[in-house]
Design a protein around this motif. Structure first.
Motif, PDB file in Angstrom:
ATOM      1  N   ASN A  39       0.815  -1.209   0.000  1.00 23.61           N
ATOM      2  CA  ASN A  39       0.000   0.000   0.000  1.00 23.61           C
ATOM      3  C   ASN A  39       0.851   1.263   0.000  1.00 23.61           C
ATOM      4  O   ASN A  39       0.427   2.303   0.466  1.00 23.61           O
ATOM      5  N   PHE A  40       2.085   1.147  -0.515  1.00 24.05           N
ATOM      6  CA  PHE A  40       2.949   2.307  -0.696  1.00 24.05           C
ATOM      7  C   PHE A  40       2.314   3.143  -1.802  1.00 24.05           C
ATOM      8  O   PHE A  40       1.895   2.615  -2.825  1.00 24.05           O
ATOM      9  N   TYR A  41       2.234   4.446  -1.586  1.00 28.13           N
ATOM     10  CA  TYR A  41       1.552   5.301  -2.549  1.00 28.13           C
ATOM     11  C   TYR A  41       2.014   5.061  -3.982  1.00 28.13           C
ATOM     12  O   TYR A  41       3.175   4.749  -4.234  1.00 28.13           O
ATOM     13  N   SER A  65      14.704   1.386  -4.714  1.00 23.13           N
ATOM     14  CA  SER A  65      13.729   0.393  -4.239  1.00 23.13           C
ATOM     15  C   SER A  65      14.116  -0.129  -2.859  1.00 23.13           C
ATOM     16  O   SER A  65      13.258  -0.304  -1.989  1.00 23.13           O
ATOM     17  N   ARG A  66      15.398  -0.371  -2.653  1.00 24.46           N
ATOM     18  CA  ARG A  66      15.864  -0.813  -1.324  1.00 24.46           C
ATOM     19  C   ARG A  66      15.693   0.293  -0.294  1.00 24.46           C
ATOM     20  O   ARG A  66      15.299   0.056   0.839  1.00 24.46           O
ATOM     21  N   LEU A  67      16.003   1.513  -0.704  1.00 27.26           N
ATOM     22  CA  LEU A  67      15.831   2.651   0.200  1.00 27.26           C
ATOM     23  C   LEU A  67      14.358   2.796   0.573  1.00 27.26           C
ATOM     24  O   LEU A  67      14.025   3.015   1.745  1.00 27.26           O
ATOM     25  N   ALA A  68      13.469   2.639  -0.407  1.00 30.46           N
ATOM     26  CA  ALA A  68      12.033   2.749  -0.143  1.00 30.46           C
ATOM     27  C   ALA A  68      11.589   1.696   0.881  1.00 30.46           C
ATOM     28  O   ALA A  68      10.799   1.992   1.781  1.00 30.46           O
ATOM     29  N   GLU A  69      12.102   0.472   0.764  1.00 31.34           N
ATOM     30  CA  GLU A  69      11.767  -0.580   1.733  1.00 31.34           C
ATOM     31  C   GLU A  69      12.196  -0.178   3.138  1.00 31.34           C
ATOM     32  O   GLU A  69      11.454  -0.380   4.100  1.00 31.34           O
ATOM     33  N   ASP A  70      13.401   0.398   3.256  1.00 34.35           N
ATOM     34  CA  ASP A  70      13.881   0.843   4.572  1.00 34.35           C
ATOM     35  C   ASP A  70      13.060   2.014   5.109  1.00 34.35           C
ATOM     36  O   ASP A  70      12.789   2.096   6.309  1.00 34.35           O
ATOM     37  N   VAL A  71      12.684   2.921   4.224  1.00 36.60           N
ATOM     38  CA  VAL A  71      11.869   4.071   4.643  1.00 36.60           C
ATOM     39  C   VAL A  71      10.525   3.580   5.186  1.00 36.60           C
ATOM     40  O   VAL A  71      10.045   4.073   6.211  1.00 36.60           O
ATOM     41  N   ILE A  72       9.945   2.593   4.519  1.00 36.02           N
ATOM     42  CA  ILE A  72       8.686   2.021   5.013  1.00 36.02           C
ATOM     43  C   ILE A  72       8.910   1.408   6.390  1.00 36.02           C
ATOM     44  O   ILE A  72       8.140   1.632   7.327  1.00 36.02           O
ATOM     45  N   GLY A  75       9.706   4.111   9.028  1.00 37.94           N
ATOM     46  CA  GLY A  75       8.678   5.136   9.171  1.00 37.94           C
ATOM     47  C   GLY A  75       7.784   4.835  10.368  1.00 37.94           C
ATOM     48  O   GLY A  75       7.903   3.802  11.018  1.00 37.94           O
ATOM     49  N   TYR A  76       6.887   5.736  10.639  1.00 43.27           N
ATOM     50  CA  TYR A  76       5.986   5.579  11.784  1.00 43.27           C
ATOM     51  C   TYR A  76       4.643   6.238  11.482  1.00 43.27           C
ATOM     52  O   TYR A  76       4.522   7.034  10.558  1.00 43.27           O
ATOM     53  N   LEU A  90       5.749  11.407   3.197  1.00 44.68           N
ATOM     54  CA  LEU A  90       4.497  10.681   3.368  1.00 44.68           C
ATOM     55  C   LEU A  90       4.577   9.369   2.606  1.00 44.68           C
ATOM     56  O   LEU A  90       4.563   9.351   1.374  1.00 44.68           O
ATOM     57  N   VAL A  91       4.688   8.274   3.358  1.00 48.09           N
ATOM     58  CA  VAL A  91       4.743   6.939   2.763  1.00 48.09           C
ATOM     59  C   VAL A  91       3.356   6.552   2.256  1.00 48.09           C
ATOM     60  O   VAL A  91       3.180   6.133   1.124  1.00 48.09           O
ATOM     61  N   ALA A  92       2.364   6.715   3.117  1.00 52.63           N
ATOM     62  CA  ALA A  92       0.987   6.367   2.768  1.00 52.63           C
ATOM     63  C   ALA A  92       0.052   7.017   3.771  1.00 52.63           C
ATOM     64  O   ALA A  92       0.460   7.413   4.863  1.00 52.63           O
TER      65      ALA A  92
END
Length: 166
Positions: A39-41, A65-72, A75-76, A90-92
């Motif tokens: 459900n990543f935007y 893509s790897r960075l995005a996985e870590d950001v998810i 994140g909080y 804003l992840v989602a």
């Protein structure tokens, strides 16, 4: 107990459920898993690249893509807002929509009847559904509340540095 006192007690239970679902951190945390489940935007990777550019975070040579996985992951959840003064990524965002709560007869001190459900529908903020003498459900509309999954710039900066070091 008078009828008015009974209704006030039931309304207080409804207000408590609303407050919990819209403001308590653990209620928001219940949505946290959704971003990692897909459900990543839309265009999340490109949005992350744009955010990093805006925040002067150098991502040259980083697998986005790897960075995005870590950001998810790092994140909080936070209460949703139309504008974020902290300028977090804003992840989602997850719309609460409707609250459903099961209520046992012992919670309100009375067995449920169709007549009681009718009275609760007329005199409280919830929409009540009869499920038997021992259980009923109430529903609340939460059209204007949402939880945001965010990650702050400093965390992203640290993640980028970790990726560059590895």
């Amino acid at each position: 107990m008078t009828t008015d006192t009974f209704i006030e007690r039931v309304q207080a239970m409804i207000d408590s459920a609303y407050d919990y679902e819209t403001t308590h951190q653990d209620a928001g945390d219940n949505y946290a898993h959704m971003a990692s489940e897909g459900n990543f935007y839309h265009n999340g990777d490109s949005r992350l690249q744009e955010y990093c550019a805006e925040m002067s975070i150098d991502i040259a040579g980083i697998d986005i893509s790897r960075l995005a996985e870590d950001v998810i992951f790092w994140g909080y959840m936070t209460q949703g807002a139309d504008y974020d003064v902290k300028k977090r990524f804003l992840v989602a965002s997850y719309h609460i929509g409707e609250i459903e709560q099961q209520v046992d007869a012992s919670d309100i001190g009375a067995r449920f009847t169709p007549y009681l459900i009718e009275q609760l529908n007329k005199r409280t903020d919830g929409y009540w559904r009869y499920d038997g003498p021992d259980i009923a459900y109430f529903y609340l509309n939460c059209d204007f509340h949402h939880w945001d999954h965010v990650c702050d710039a400093e965390t992203i900066r640290d993640l980028v540095n970790q990726h560059k070091e590895s």
